[in-house]
Design an enzyme around this catalytic site. Structure first.
Site, PDB file in Angstrom:
ATOM      1  NE  ARG A 461      -0.963  11.875 -21.453  1.00 56.30           N
ATOM      2  CZ  ARG A 461      -0.855  13.099 -21.935  1.00 56.30           C
ATOM      3  NH1 ARG A 461      -1.235  13.363 -23.171  1.00 56.30           N
ATOM      4  NH2 ARG A 461      -0.377  14.075 -21.192  1.00 56.30           N
ATOM      5  CG  ASP A 462       0.640   5.454 -20.554  1.00 50.05           C
ATOM      6  OD1 ASP A 462       0.394   6.527 -21.147  1.00 50.05           O
ATOM      7  OD2 ASP A 462       1.669   4.799 -20.759  1.00 50.05           O
ATOM      8  CD  GLU A 463       0.522  12.333 -17.855  1.00 50.47           C
ATOM      9  OE1 GLU A 463       1.019  13.348 -17.349  1.00 50.47           O
ATOM     10  OE2 GLU A 463       0.513  12.122 -19.084  1.00 50.47           O
ATOM     11  CG  ASP A 470      -2.541  20.197 -15.594  1.00 56.67           C
ATOM     12  OD1 ASP A 470      -1.360  20.129 -15.199  1.00 56.67           O
ATOM     13  OD2 ASP A 470      -2.876  19.881 -16.749  1.00 56.67           O
ATOM     14  CD1 TRP A 530       2.771  21.083 -12.365  1.00 55.32           C
ATOM     15  CD2 TRP A 530       3.522  23.032 -13.169  1.00 55.32           C
ATOM     16  NE1 TRP A 530       2.579  21.081 -13.733  1.00 55.32           N
ATOM     17  CE2 TRP A 530       3.023  22.263 -14.252  1.00 55.32           C
ATOM     18  CE3 TRP A 530       4.045  24.287 -13.441  1.00 55.32           C
ATOM     19  CZ2 TRP A 530       3.046  22.711 -15.568  1.00 55.32           C
ATOM     20  CZ3 TRP A 530       4.056  24.755 -14.748  1.00 55.32           C
ATOM     21  CH2 TRP A 530       3.563  23.976 -15.792  1.00 55.32           C
ATOM     22  CD  GLU A 741      -1.097  17.040 -23.320  1.00 51.73           C
ATOM     23  OE1 GLU A 741      -0.188  16.963 -22.481  1.00 51.73           O
ATOM     24  OE2 GLU A 741      -1.536  16.040 -23.948  1.00 51.73           O
ATOM     25  CG  HIS A 762      -4.557  17.987 -21.048  1.00 54.39           C
ATOM     26  ND1 HIS A 762      -4.060  16.710 -20.967  1.00 54.39           N
ATOM     27  CD2 HIS A 762      -3.697  18.747 -20.334  1.00 54.39           C
ATOM     28  CE1 HIS A 762      -2.946  16.701 -20.247  1.00 54.39           C
ATOM     29  NE2 HIS A 762      -2.713  17.938 -19.847  1.00 54.39           N
TER      30      HIS A 762
END
Length: 890
Positions: A461-463, A470, A530, A741, A762
């Site tokens: 996708r647009d990411e 992750d 993160w 995901e 994902h």
């Protein structure tokens, strides 16, 4: 037989273009005898493969070190090839033969050595908003025989290098994605075989890539710059001893190419009628390039392994959907592109659009890729059959919709080209249950799809960003599956470069423009779990590969991250400020929320304690005694404050979620009655959920490891084998070939979880792979003897499996742990420990007098260094070699 094998320099076989002041050599030993240990080694280096003139000689050094051995005292010169060879002696003083010569070749070593100029296509013909990819070229006249030709090249954007109409290398998406304002890689290529006497056409296509194309999910472009450009030097060494340097400059020329548009998200448009002849100097349409100013001080040599075409897949079939679309099924959710061959009329245009899944009705579904078109448009030249594959884009897909292709097209006319960073495969796992084997397959392909130069969250996708959360959740699993040390070396250097002055860590690395906000909170950095990639990833790489230098490089970054947390809020021992993702996508979240029920301050403080504990370990490993004392004290204060804040007077955690219990138990935040109550609560919470998980990104990686550690191994297996939602095998039963995901990306009725955030590739939940290797297989490193110098083998057999076979290629060589049930309640465990390493083998449930090794009583077996009765079995210390233990349980 005793010999030295598998020579590597900086993890790589015969690398060229390395820019390290002291290159490190690693090797493995091979021996037919058990308990083989290196007592000494010798390394020689020379500029010729015959070693007639030895340039550097370590002499015979009495040392057992065989990985990351520095060539201290050798002062490498730029642009020079050094051959090296190794021999070793075992514990009995027996020496090996010299190895065959290996080599490494240095790059420019210093960014000031660049004489080339940055060049771009002229703006008058290629305005800033032009989608056309330019071609740049020059001609090189070679008048006498050459000894070697080396090219040093980088770009703003992406480049594909051509010499005399041939691709110079099999590397893709060069120069790679780094924190472009601070670090830009260059590549080195040996082009000797492609050069010829006379005129040679040297050129490159330029693509937008991460530098200038779409990036993020806000339809933004030009995150790093507004123009693509090339910087190149070609160095010729002639047989007569002379040298010549060809550099990019104003004498180059540029033209429009047949690539009319190329974008990582949107795809590629190619018109074969507009193809140019690189080698024709009189061809019309070429114009003088422009020289531009751009920093060369930020340029560094290639650090990661390159992206290559790793695997080719033959599609399964061409389908016709109920809506009438022709769909090509590759059979595997993959990342890369389709190579295809077709014949047609000049001007005929065909299209391929890519998607991961079909909907419940069997129709093409692409809503989940959002604004990423993933569209390939090809216009035929006409005449002969034409074969095409893209240049500067990649797709995440299993299915491709074919539009305007000839009726005669066949599945065999297509090839799925799988692209990812060319990491050496190191792990394999097989067991008696085919669904678990498919799960392992899905985990592996999740890594293949998302380790394309950076560890992305998703590839379709647009990411496609390098999300830090992750990465830290998956880094250990990834390092079982493949050699990730060079991959994470590069990425961690970008993390360090993008770290804020105060020590904060961006949500994704490389970071995007500061103007790019994720839309949650007021900051784009420093969420707990993160940002902790800054400490978890370097420590994991140290444990798995024994890489002391990378740990030392990242140590200040680790300390800065801890200091950042320490300075947040009024209480330096709690973290209760800032934005946090929390237990992302946990199933105990409130309706219409992505964040799980576990209190975010609780998660933040737990990870604060964990970050300090890892920084403490790093300080000890690096002999930073003063720091170690400081972090030991700090850790104790954080743990005490955690208990004061989150543990009730009766010893119960105040946050009653699965994830809360897992973090406290995994990070060692509880003791005594509080620990016992947390264990009991975790089991109760799982039972309330029907022995199913409710954890999200933060809790899931620790779930099964914690259960196995606290004496709930059977419950861990029960979770593994669940096939209904939510579970790992639910995805497998729904036909998944990668990790999803969402636990229910596809629901029981075939509908989808959502369209806005529903990746089917994902890897985060694939962190269960660590448990398969380190608990089911039982293979773990030793933090005091990292890199598997000491191998812990402690398998945890459980209900539902009759056997498991786990293999791992370590820095020292192959490790194996294979167990199987045998009749009369027996167990057989086969173990392999590489030469120059030691094994700590735990035989679960064994009694000393009942153990046989290769048919003889354990105490009579060769290679046994020690035997110890422990609470849960018998611990056997072994030297290198292969062992077969068998015994009756209990």
């Amino acid at each position: 037989m005793f010999r030295v094998a598998k020579l590597r320099c900086e993890y790589k076989q015969n690398p060229i273009g390395i820019d390290v002041a002291e290159p490190r050599i690693s090797w493995q030993l091979r021996s037919d005898d058990r308990d083989c240990v290196q007592s000494a080694y010798q390394i020689q280096a020379a500029r010729d493969a015959s070693f007639e003139a030895v340039l550097w000689d370590s002499g015979q050094r009495n040392s057992g070190q065989s990985i990351h051995v520095g060539l201290d005292g050798l002062l490498p010169e730029a642009r020079t090839r050094y051959y090296y060879r190794v021999r070793a002696w075992n514990q009995a003083g027996k020496g090996s033969d010299w190895t065959e010569p290996a080599f490494f070749e240095t790059g420019l070593l210093d960014s000031s050595q660049w004489q080339a100029e940055w060049i771009r296509a002229p703006r008058a013909r290629f305005p800033q908003n032009s989608e056309i990819c330019p071609q740049l070229r020059t001609f090189v006249d070679v008048k006498s025989p050459v000894a070697s030709v080396t090219i040093y090249v980088t770009a703003l954007g992406l480049y594909e290098l051509q010499l005399n109409g041939q691709r110079v290398s099999g590397h893709y998406f060069t120069p790679g994605w780094t924190s472009y304002g601070k670090r830009l890689q260059y590549q080195t290529y040996d082009a000797t075989s492609l050069i010829k006497e006379g005129s040679n056409a040297l050129g490159a296509w330029l693509g937008n890539g991460w530098y200038k194309g779409h990036l993020g999910w806000k339809n933004q472009m030009e995150m790093y710059g507004t123009t693509t450009a090339l910087l190149l030097e070609l160095h010729i060494r002639y047989e007569n001893g002379s040298e010549e340097r060809i550099v990019s400059g104003k004498n180059w020329e540029a033209a429009e190419s047949a690539i009319r548009m190329s974008d990582l998200y949107m795809g590629e448009t190619y018109d074969a009628r507009l193809e140019r002849d690189w080698t024709n100097p009189s061809e019309a349409g070429w114009h003088q390039v422009e020289v531009i100013e751009h920093s060369k001080a930020i340029i560094v040599a290639q650090e990661n392994v390159p992206v290559t075409q790793v695997t080719l897949l033959k599609p399964l079939a061409i389908l016709t959907t109920p809506q009438g679309d022709r769909i090509l099924d590759v059979g595997q959710n993959m990342v890369g592109w389709l190579r295809f061959t077709l014949n047609g009329q000049s001007g005929q245009t065909v299209e391929l659009q890519h998607a991961e899944v079909l909907d419940a009705g069997g129709n093409f579904y692409r809503d989940n890729v959002r604004a990423a078109k993933q569209l390939i448009r090809y216009t035929l030249k006409g005449g002969e059959p034409e074969t095409y594959e893209p240049h500067f884009t990649f797709q995440g897909f299993r299915y491709a919709k074919l539009t305007d292709f000839p009726d005669t097209i066949r599945a065999e006319d297509f090839t799925g080209v799988v692209l990812h960073s060319d990491m050496e495969p190191t792990g394999s796992f097989n067991c008696s249950d085919p669904l678990i084997n498919q799960l392992h397959h899905n985990i592996l392909w999740g890594q293949k799809g998302n380790f394309l130069d950076v560890p992305t969250d998703c590839p379709q996708r647009d990411e496609r960003l390098g999300w830090t959360g992750d990465a830290q959740m998956f880094v250990r699993t990834a390092s079982y599956l493949m050699n990730t040390a060079p991959f994470f070396t590069k990425w961690l250097r970008d993390l360090k470069a993008d770290q804020t002055t105060e020590g904060g860590i961006p949500f994704y690395v490389p970071n995007l423009q500061e103007s790019f906000s994720i839309g949650w909170g007021e900051t784009s950095h420093s969420s707990s779990a993160w940002g902790d990639a800054a400490v978890i990833c370097p420590w994991t790489i140290y444990e798995m590969y024994g890489d002391n230098r990378l740990l030392a490089e990242q140590y200040e970054s680790m300390k800065k991250w801890v200091s950042y947390i320490h300075g947040e809020g009024d209480n330096p021992y709690l973290w209760n400020t800032g934005f946090h993702f929390g237990d992302w996508l946990a199933l105990d979240s409130k309706p219409d929320s992505y964040v799980g029920a576990t209190d975010r301050d609780y998660i933040a403080t737990a990870f604060y304690a964990y970050a300090v504990s890892l920084t403490l370990k790093a300080a000890v490993a690096l002999d930073q005694t003063g720091d170690a004392e400081y972090y030991r004290d700090l850790h104790g204060k954080i743990v005490n404050e955690f208990r004061s804040e989150f543990v009730t007077p009766s010893g119960r955690l105040s946050v009653p979620t699965q994830t809360a219990q897992l973090l406290a138990l995994r990070f060692g935040l509880l003791e005594g009655e509080a620990k016992a109550r947390s264990i009991q609560k975790l089991v109760e919470l799982l039972a309330e959920a029907g022995d199913h998980l409710t954890t999200g990104f933060v809790g899931t990686p620790y779930l099964n490891p914690v259960l196995s550690e606290i004496g709930q191994n059977e419950l861990a297996y029960k979770l593994l084998f669940q096939q209904d939602y939510p579970s790992w095998l639910y995805q497998v039963t729904k036909g998944a070939t990668t990790i999803w995901e969402h636990w229910d990306g596809i629901k029981e009725d075939g509908s989808f979880w959502s369209a806005d955030m529903n990746s089917f590739n994902h890897y985060a939940y694939g962190a269960i792979g660590e448990w398969l290797y380190s608990y089911v297989g039982g293979i773990k490193p030793d933090e005091s003897q990292p890199g598997f110098r000491v191998v812990h083998v402690k398998p945890y057999p459980g209900p539902g499996l009759d056997w498991a076979d786990t293999q791992l290629e370590t820095m020292y060589g192959p490790v194996a742990s294979c167990w199987k049930r045998i009749e009369s309640n027996g167990l057989e465990i086969s173990v392999t420990i590489p030469a120059n390493a030691e094994g700590m083998v735990l035989l679960p449930g064994a009694k000393l007098d009942r153990i046989l090794e290769s048919g003889v009583p354990l105490k009579q077996a060769e290679g046994i260094r020690g035997i110890e009765l422990v609470l849960d079995g018998v611990k056997v210390v072994v030297g290198s070699g292969s062992y077969a233990f068998s015994y009756q349980w209990g």
